[in-house]
Structure formats: structure tokens, C-alpha cells
Design an enzyme around this catalytic site. Sequence first.
Site, short mmCIF file in Angstrom:
data_model
loop_
_atom_site.label_atom_id
_atom_site.label_comp_id
_atom_site.label_asym_id
_atom_site.label_seq_id
_atom_site.Cartn_x
_atom_site.Cartn_y
_atom_site.Cartn_z
N SER A 16 11.47 25.75 -52.88
CA SER A 16 11.77 24.46 -52.23
C SER A 16 11.57 24.47 -50.72
CB SER A 16 13.18 24.00 -52.59
OG SER A 16 13.26 23.68 -53.96
N THR A 61 20.27 23.25 -57.30
CA THR A 61 19.63 23.92 -58.42
C THR A 61 20.68 24.71 -59.21
OG1 THR A 61 17.73 25.27 -59.05
CG2 THR A 61 18.92 25.95 -57.06
N LYS A 65 24.17 21.85 -60.87
CA LYS A 65 23.79 20.44 -61.03
C LYS A 65 24.90 19.60 -61.66
CE LYS A 65 18.80 21.22 -61.25
NZ LYS A 65 17.56 20.99 -62.02
N ASN A 86 20.56 16.54 -58.81
CA ASN A 86 19.79 17.57 -58.11
C ASN A 86 19.47 17.19 -56.67
OD1 ASN A 86 17.70 15.69 -58.38
ND2 ASN A 86 16.17 17.25 -58.87
N ASN A 150 16.68 22.34 -81.57
CA ASN A 150 17.52 23.32 -80.89
C ASN A 150 18.13 24.27 -81.92
OD1 ASN A 150 18.65 24.07 -78.26
ND2 ASN A 150 20.63 23.62 -79.19
N ARG A 151 18.41 25.50 -81.45
CA ARG A 151 19.05 26.47 -82.35
C ARG A 151 20.38 25.93 -82.86
NH1 ARG A 151 16.43 30.61 -79.10
NH2 ARG A 151 15.25 32.00 -80.47
N THR A 152 21.18 25.40 -81.94
CA THR A 152 22.43 24.75 -82.33
C THR A 152 22.14 23.27 -82.53
OG1 THR A 152 23.62 26.32 -80.90
CG2 THR A 152 24.85 24.42 -81.69
N VAL A 153 21.99 22.87 -83.78
CA VAL A 153 21.52 21.51 -84.08
C VAL A 153 22.51 20.46 -83.58
CG1 VAL A 153 20.75 19.96 -85.91
CG2 VAL A 153 20.28 22.39 -86.08
#
Length: 270
Positions: A16, A61, A65, A86, A150-153
Amino acid sequence: MDMYAVVGNPVSHSKSPKIHGMFAQQTGESLEYTAIQAPLDGFRETVESFFIGGGKGLNVTVPFKEQAWNIVSERSHRAELAGAVNTLLQRDGRLFGDNTDGEGLVRDICVNQGVALSGKKILLVGAGGAVKGVMAPLLDEGPASIVVANRTVSKAEDLARIFGRNGVVCARAFADLEGPFDVIINGTSASLAGDIPPLPDAVIASHTFTYDMMYSLRDTAFVAWAKARGAAHCCDGLGMLVEQAAAAFYLWRGVRPDTAPVLAGLRQGD
């Protein structure tokens, strides 16, 4: 000289300061932009100290956030939806928070990469803060549908419930994905560690545009995965970083920098 900075932990790797330095040089704006590493338990104090000392604006960042969202007095509509901030500035003595991540992603895809999202079937990989932050701007482009995997639905289902009123949004487990998709966007950081989620090959075809919100010196694991499966158009997230920075710069200074030479300079520098 007006002072700006990026706040994070860690933050020494941040591009940045270089990006905003190039924006300032290009636009003739007189400002100084630095990086500030805030203690994990001292984000609010760091922000207050910066503005008390005359600072004009901050980028925020990882991992702050969500904290930034909580400490502001006012938020933009898109920050409200994202649940994260942000970009910070003071307006009439009150702390205002915005989120330019989604705008940065959409501008990089639609303008820099020339990919229209209207009417497209989009797969979003991941359901964390990065994905939540870009959902509303993506839906504003009018895609046919967005599938969040996503893995965790249950996390994906939460996003589908929150954003389903703005368009067709569904949640899926990786094993249940059926394709191909027109656009696949990786919003997980796993590819930086050489890992990718267990996506079935059926999600991708030669026409699929693939985008990794992460970036690195070489192809990320996700970009390499997409190329190996024949995707003709693959892109990392450096352009998103530059475009979200340009949106923040415009919010602070009222001047919109030309991002193309900055992005080209960063690519050559890398």
C-alpha cells in the site's frame, strides 16, 4: 503534508505505501503514506492516536477490518453490508468507515480484465470476511447466480441468507458442486500456503474465468490449479489491491488515479 497510512498486523509486507506513493506522484497530490503495525489488542488506540496527531485517513488490513467496522461513527452502505471496513477518514470530527474491496474486485475483473459479470454463473470459494466483503458489489453486476462453496457449509448458508434478497445466491458443499461455472473466484487464503479447497474438476471449463483474490510473486496454487485444468483466462488479486487503493485515494482526495501504469509498475517490480 497530509498523513495517511495502512494499519495491520503484520504490515511490513504491505504494498500500500508504494501504491499510494505512485498515486500521489501521478496526481500531484502532496501526501505521505506509511505503514503502522498495531498491537493485536491495541487497534482502537492506534487509530485514535493517528487522527489526534493530525492524520487524514487510514487503510485497514488483516486482522482489523471487523474491529474497524465496530469503532466508526458512520459507515457507507457497502461497508454496512460487508460487516468490515478497510478505509477510514474523519468527517466533521466523526470517524467514517468505507469498504472498497468489492469495488476493487469488480473494477479489476470488468475493466482491467474485460470480463462482464452480467448473466454469468459465478462460484465463490470460501465464506469468510473476504468473500462477504465483495458479495454486494458482485450482485450489483447482475449475475445469473452466485454459488458460495465452503468447507463449513453453514457459513456459506449464512451468506446466502444475508444476500439472497439481492439476487440468486445458494450455498453448497464442495462435493455437491455441479458445473461448469462461467466465473470462479477464490476468496480463501489457502492458495498462498500451496493448498486449494477440494473443488471437483467439473466446475471448470476452457471458457471459465478464474480469479484468485490473493496474489504472490509466482502463480498461486489456485491459479496453477485452474491453468492445469485448461482455463484460458486466469488472474491473481494484485489488480484488486490496486483498484481498492484507488477507490480509497479518491474518497480521501477527490482525485481518481490512473491504475494501469501503477499495476504495470508493480508487475515489473515483482
